[in-house]
Design a protein around this motif. Structure first.
Motif, PDB file in Angstrom:
ATOM      1  N   GLY A 164      -4.621 -37.595 -11.447  1.00 36.33           N
ATOM      2  CA  GLY A 164      -4.771 -37.625 -12.901  1.00 36.33           C
ATOM      3  C   GLY A 164      -4.384 -36.308 -13.532  1.00 36.33           C
ATOM      4  O   GLY A 164      -3.774 -35.438 -12.906  1.00 36.33           O
ATOM      5  N   TRP A 165      -4.763 -36.181 -14.819  1.00 34.55           N
ATOM      6  CA  TRP A 165      -4.382 -34.997 -15.588  1.00 34.55           C
ATOM      7  C   TRP A 165      -5.577 -34.169 -16.059  1.00 34.55           C
ATOM      8  O   TRP A 165      -5.409 -33.071 -16.586  1.00 34.55           O
ATOM      9  N   ARG A 177       1.551 -34.785  -9.384  1.00 33.76           N
ATOM     10  CA  ARG A 177       0.578 -35.672 -10.045  1.00 33.76           C
ATOM     11  C   ARG A 177       1.213 -37.020 -10.373  1.00 33.76           C
ATOM     12  O   ARG A 177       0.602 -38.081 -10.181  1.00 33.76           O
ATOM     13  N   ALA A 201      -0.464 -40.468 -11.428  1.00 35.47           N
ATOM     14  CA  ALA A 201      -0.874 -40.104 -12.786  1.00 35.47           C
ATOM     15  C   ALA A 201      -0.006 -40.846 -13.802  1.00 35.47           C
ATOM     16  O   ALA A 201       1.206 -40.977 -13.625  1.00 35.47           O
ATOM     17  N   ASP A 202      -0.626 -41.331 -14.860  1.00 37.55           N
ATOM     18  CA  ASP A 202       0.069 -42.115 -15.879  1.00 37.55           C
ATOM     19  C   ASP A 202       0.900 -41.187 -16.759  1.00 37.55           C
ATOM     20  O   ASP A 202       0.344 -40.321 -17.441  1.00 37.55           O
TER      21      ASP A 202
END
Length: 321
Positions: free
Chosen positions: A8-9, A26, A31-32
């Motif tokens: 994730g972030w 990431r 991660a989106d």
């Protein structure tokens, strides 16, 4: 690093967005690219403000829409607003549209005309508005005003109130303040902890209105002072708090309009007016100049804050109702 963090972030810091290897890792971990950087912020927008052109290119290649909006603006708009031309060019190379209308008529391209790189997106296409005469004048005035007040940039502990359309004499009348003896003024100013220090203010006429100031203290923009000064007009106040930064307020016709603002802080809401957006853009990082400009004051020097024309003693009263 936990597995959740690696995918994730949420734990990325300010400088992480210029680390291509980290951002790519990431993304590869799931991660989106479209969401989840921080609350109310997309990854591409975060990188536009803090990242590198290489990170921008990586994210732009993976997002669904390089012109997706967040808080009413695209990542390209954020790059222009934060005066990052290299990032803006990287986004345009990835397909971002400089002329997409947003933020009350300020497309990224139109906003760039008011900044330090007005030729960023030339040639200017037909059918898109340029700066109005008034906006161009505001840009020129910002350059002048920032230079005039430049010596104050590293100061703190003072307060000010910029009041549109009234004289220093009228300010004194509204505050029921009496002239202070100059010898006493010198004594008080030598000791900022003097019992009378908070009741001592300076007033100065400047083109467009007047300025009330206090060299060491917060009384110039205390609510009771701002309420009296702003009757029938508008006043922009600020306390340069050495502990927590610049704290601003706006009063209009005796009523508080905005409180605990951050003048020149570079924050604009999607609902901000076109004029407010331009002010924040022009005066980011220049809090004192922002207050003068917002009140339409045009000082020719900084003496209203460094050497006021007159010192007054405020009457005893409750200035924090």
């Amino acid at each position: 690093m936990t597995a959740n963090a690696s995918a994730g972030w949420s734990d990325l810091g300010w400088h992480s967005w210029d680390d291509l290897a980290l951002v790519r890792a990431r993304l590869d971990a799931g991660a989106d690219p479209n969401d989840g950087a921080y609350p109310y912020t997309r990854p591409l927008h975060a990188a536009a403000e803090r990242g590198s052109p290489e990170v921008i290119a990586e994210l732009a290649a993976r997002v669904d829409d390089v012109d997706a909006e967040c808080e009413g603006r695209t990542a390209l708009w954020d790059a222009v607003f934060n005066k990052r031309p290299g990032i803006a060019r990287a986004l345009v190379a990835a397909g971002a549209d400089p002329w997409r209308t947003m933020m009350n008529g300020w497309s990224p391209g139109r906003l760039s005309l008011a900044g330090p790189t007005p030729g960023l997106f030339f040639p200017f296409p037909q059918g898109h508005a340029t700066l109005t005469e008034a906006e161009a004048a505001a840009v020129a005035e910002a350059d002048r005003l920032i230079a005039v007040l430049d010596e104050l940039e590293d100061e703190d502990g003072f307060s000010l109130a910029c009041v549109r359309g009234i004289t220093a004499a009228e300010a004194a009348r509204r505050l029921a303040a009496e002239p202070a003896d100059e010898a006493e003024v010198d004594e008080i100013l030598e000791d900022p902890f003097h019992d009378e220090a908070l009741r001592l203010i300076g007033v100065t006429d400047v083109p467009g209105g007047c300025v009330v100031s206090q060299a060491s203290g917060y009384m110039a923009d205390a609510p009771g002072v701002m309420k009296a000064l702003s009757a029938g007009t508008v006043a922009y106040g600020m306390f340069a708090n050495p502990k927590s930064g610049n704290q601003g307020c706006v009063f209009r016709d005796g009523e508080v309009v905005d409180w605990d603002t951050h003048p020149g802080g570079g924050n604009v809401s999607p609902g901000a007016s076109a004029a407010e957006i331009l002010l924040e853009f022009l005066y980011e990082g220049h809090a004192e100049a922002y207050c003068f400009a917002a009140a339409a004051l045009r000082p020719t020097d900084a003496r209203s804050l460094t050497s006021p024309d007159t010192h007054l003693r405020l009457p005893e009263a409750d200035y924090w109702p």
